[in-house]
Design an enzyme around this catalytic site. Structure first.
Site, PDB file in Angstrom:
ATOM      1  N   SER A 135       0.681  -1.321   0.138  1.00 23.16           N
ATOM      2  CA  SER A 135       0.025   0.073   0.070  1.00 23.16           C
ATOM      3  C   SER A 135       1.186   1.528  -0.083  1.00 23.16           C
ATOM      4  O   SER A 135       1.540   1.301   0.719  1.00 23.16           O
ATOM      5  CB  SER A 135      -0.850   0.314   1.228  1.00 23.16           C
ATOM      6  OG  SER A 135      -1.753   1.610   1.408  1.00 23.16           O
ATOM      7  N   TYR A 185      -2.781  -0.307  10.187  1.00 25.23           N
ATOM      8  CA  TYR A 185      -1.874  -0.466   8.814  1.00 25.23           C
ATOM      9  C   TYR A 185      -1.072  -0.368   8.199  1.00 25.23           C
ATOM     10  O   TYR A 185      -0.963  -1.619   7.326  1.00 25.23           O
ATOM     11  CB  TYR A 185      -3.449   0.092   8.623  1.00 25.23           C
ATOM     12  CG  TYR A 185      -3.819   0.030   6.914  1.00 25.23           C
ATOM     13  CD1 TYR A 185      -4.396  -2.072   6.654  1.00 25.23           C
ATOM     14  CD2 TYR A 185      -3.269   0.303   5.688  1.00 25.23           C
ATOM     15  CE1 TYR A 185      -4.402  -1.764   5.074  1.00 25.23           C
ATOM     16  CE2 TYR A 185      -3.840   0.149   3.967  1.00 25.23           C
ATOM     17  CZ  TYR A 185      -4.367  -1.257   4.391  1.00 25.23           C
ATOM     18  OH  TYR A 185      -3.754  -0.907   3.068  1.00 25.23           O
TER      19      TYR A 185
END
Length: 259
Positions: free
Chosen positions: A143, A156
């Site tokens: 990501s 995350y």
């Protein structure tokens, strides 16, 4: 050159029944791969497999919790009994919104189990077979959060940073075994998760907040799952045979144009 086809290749796609994973499963099947869809949600996996089969593709639903190493080992072994696995796409993942103070130990552990240990479990279960068969391709889903600071994404970001560095490590350790390992770092992608997040947190303001989120990408919109799948196809195809140990941001300019 193969014109990006995956004929006679066998691929495992984790989280392959929804969002980006769904798009990857469908595209890989259209390009000739046998696709095994690893999903916690068995019904979703079955639905995806049937849809692919209806279009003439080869897909099998596999109910699997990637955070459970024994489960992963058993499911992978069952596939390897039938044929080698050429491609592993580690796409399964979950999200969490919160900064350090807003992240409980339970939140942290849950993210780690799925996003980090899940990737480790699947690579660990397959790496020996790939070595024995002269190579393979591993593609991990990282990501933009692995490369730049994003507000309220502490756990995350931790998990995707781990995915990024695991990718580099595996690429380095197994390059002489013919195994390529890369990762993709998407920016915001319009998936059902985004719609659910907005409906839960901004009821009545979904359209307004969607536009705000879309505009955080300099290109002015979110990506589609199919755009991420197209990059995944390239990186898993013969045309990408000289590429390993790389991270590919696909983010509408988010990293370079926002920093």
């Amino acid at each position: 050159m193969s014109d990006f086809n995956l004929n006679n290749k066998t691929a495992i796609v984790t989280g392959g029944g929804s969002g980006i994973g769904l798009a990857i499963s469908k595209l890989f099947a259209r390009k000739g791969a046998r696709v095994y869809i690893f999903e916690m949600n068995a019904e979703q996996a079955q639905w995806t497999a049937k849809e692919i089969q209806a279009e003439g593709g080869d897909a099998t639903a596999v109910s699997c919790d990637v955070s459970d190493q024994e489960q992963v080992k058993q499911q992978v072994a069952a596939i390897l009994d039938r044929q080698p696995v050429d491609i592993l796409v580690n796409n399964a993942g979950i999200a969490h919104v919160g900064n350090l103070e807003g992240t409980s130990e339970g939140d942290f552990d849950r993210i780690f189990r799925v996003n980090v240990k899940g990737v480790y479990n699947c690579m660990h279960a397959l790496i020996g077979s790939m070595k024995a068969n002269g190579g393979g391709v591993i593609l991990n889903m990282a990501s933009v959060a692995a490369s730049v600071g994003i507000p309220d994404r502490f756990a995350y970001s931790m998990s995707k940073g781990a995915v990024l560095t695991m990718t580099y490590s595996v690429a380095k350790d197994y390059v002489r075994d013919g195994i390529r390992c890369n990762c993709i770092s998407p920016g915001r992608v319009h998936t059902p998760f985004v719609d659910g997040f907005l409906a839960k947190n901004y009821p009545g303001r979904e359209k307004e907040m969607f536009e705000q989120l879309a505009k955080t990408q300099p290109i002015g919109r979110m990506a589609s799952p199919e755009e991420i799948a197209a990059l995944a196809l390239f990186l898993c195809s013969a045309e990408a045979g000289f590429i390993t140990g790389c991270d590919y941001p696909i983010d509408g300019g988010f990293i370079k144009l926002n920093t």
